[in-house]
Enzyme design. Structure first.
Site, PDB file in Angstrom:
ATOM      1  NE  ARG A  77      -3.773  -2.321   0.205  1.00 46.30           N
ATOM      2  CZ  ARG A  77      -3.539  -3.554  -0.232  1.00 46.30           C
ATOM      3  NH1 ARG A  77      -2.405  -3.808  -0.871  1.00 46.30           N
ATOM      4  NH2 ARG A  77      -4.408  -4.516  -0.059  1.00 46.30           N
ATOM      5  CD  GLU A  91      -5.927   0.252   2.542  1.00 43.07           C
ATOM      6  OE1 GLU A  91      -6.254   0.663   1.412  1.00 43.07           O
ATOM      7  OE2 GLU A  91      -6.029  -0.925   2.892  1.00 43.07           O
ATOM      8  CB  SER A 143     -10.001  -1.566   3.338  1.00 43.76           C
ATOM      9  OG  SER A 143     -10.653  -2.751   2.955  1.00 43.76           O
TER      10      SER A 143
END
Length: 366
Positions: A173, A358, A249
């Site tokens: 990520r 995130e 998410s």
């Protein structure tokens, strides 16, 4: 010919972020052709501070109105070159897509053309330009596995760069573009995609894809079958942003030393733990002091703390998935951020594990 730049003043952003949070930008420039970026950034109102680059707004949270100008790249060109080696997977097709192309549309179009690789990433919200920044991933696949190069404009030098896969410094990520957020504007992405009917190995053993295919009565799946299974799982597990505001998410799965993961799993046998194969540039996945590292399920940790389905006014956690922060209607970005911080604090207090968001947070720090 239509001018490639459209500038809006005091632009509303509520419809431009999937949380549906009310926010306004002092200036918003829609840029249909990335070649116009030097002209735009030469204007004083756009070069006094780094702009916020906005795709579909599916990976950010407005905790306040942005105090910088906003740029939305809207180019939609997709081009093809064949043949092309595909990272040791034989010969496939090299595909170049403008940053403004909608990601899910791109994935499904590639599958319709007989090109695989991205099927596990179906239905991820956002644009092609956001994919390398976050190194988006799902169901055992990460975008970087199929990215050949990224085209990015560097405002400081006025140059357009073409960075190969290694230069992008991908990690979990993460990427060079995320770590040096204001240095580049991603304008296009090149992918090397294998032919789906050739030697492309499907990834079926992650997060219930095999079970979903079996429920669909499919014994010998195609890449398109895998995409349809992923779409079915995501629609069942994740709220639709068009109905309930969310950014998918919200928390990353934490990566911890293997010894810590093993100790936690001994105490909590149901905790999902996954070994991490480190990226070359990913110092977080391997260090000389702790050796191998493991990824923990943030969803399990959050659910174990009792947060799934929790609601404070219009700010809440989805009933169907503990990773998803949701706006039930009129939650502010500040309210959503405060709830996320409480969730993270409780996980750290109970398990000694730090979880991080995130999405990019605009107007506040984590």
């Amino acid at each position: 010919m239509t001018h490639p730049i459209t500038i809006l003043h005091d632009a509303p952003l509520q419809s431009r972020n999937t949380f549906g949070v009310a926010a306004r930008a002092p200036l918003l420039a829609e840029v249909a052709d990335a070649a116009a970026l030097p002209e735009l950034l030469a204007r004083p109102e756009f070069n006094m501070q780094p702009p916020l680059i906005l795709g579909s707004g599916s990976n950010l949270l407005f905790a306040a109105d942005p105090d910088m100008p906003v740029i939305a790249l809207t180019g939609q060109q997709v081009s093809y070159a064949s043949p092309s080696p595909v990272h040791g997977r034989g010969v496939g097709v090299r595909v170049r897509a403008d940053a403004g192309v909608v990601w899910h549309t791109f994935v499904m179009d590639m599958l319709a053309r007989g090109l695989g690789g991205l099927e596990n990433l179906a239905l991820i919200p956002g644009t092609v330009g956001a994919a390398p920044i976050q190194n988006i991933g799902a169901y055992g696949v990460e975008a970087c596995e199929y990215i050949h190069a990224v085209e990015a404009f560097e405002p400081a030098s006025g140059e357009l760069h073409r960075l190969d896969r290694d230069a992008c410094a991908f990690a979990y990520r993460d990427s060079l573009f995320k770590r040096e957020r204001d240095r580049f504007i991603v304008t296009a992405v090149e992918f090397d995609l294998p032919r789906a009917d050739a030697d492309h190995a499907l990834k079926l053993d992650y997060a219930g894809i095999g079970d979903e295919l079996a429920a669909m009565g499919i014994d010998s799946p195609t890449a398109l079958d895998v995409a349809n299974a992923v779409i079915a799982i995501r629609r069942r597990k994740l709220p639709d942003p068009a109905v309930t505001g969310n950014a998918g998410s919200f928390f990353k799965n934490p990566i911890v030393p293997a010894a810590q993961a093993e100790a936690l799993q001994r105490e909590h046998p149901r905790l999902p733990v996954y070994p991490v194969a480190p990226f070359p540039a990913d110092a977080a996945a391997h260090d000389v002091h702790h050796g191998a590292r493991c990824k923990l399920s943030a969803a399990w940790l959050i659910d174990a703390c009792g947060w799934k389905g929790h609601r404070d006014g219009d700010a809440g956690i989805a009933e169907s998935h503990a990773l998803v922060l949701v706006n039930h209607g009129n939650a502010t970005g500040t309210q959503l951020l405060e709830l996320a911080r409480r969730v993270a604090s409780s996980v750290h207090e109970r398990f000694g594990v730090a979880i991080e968001p995130e999405p990019r947070i605009v107007g506040a720090t984590w």
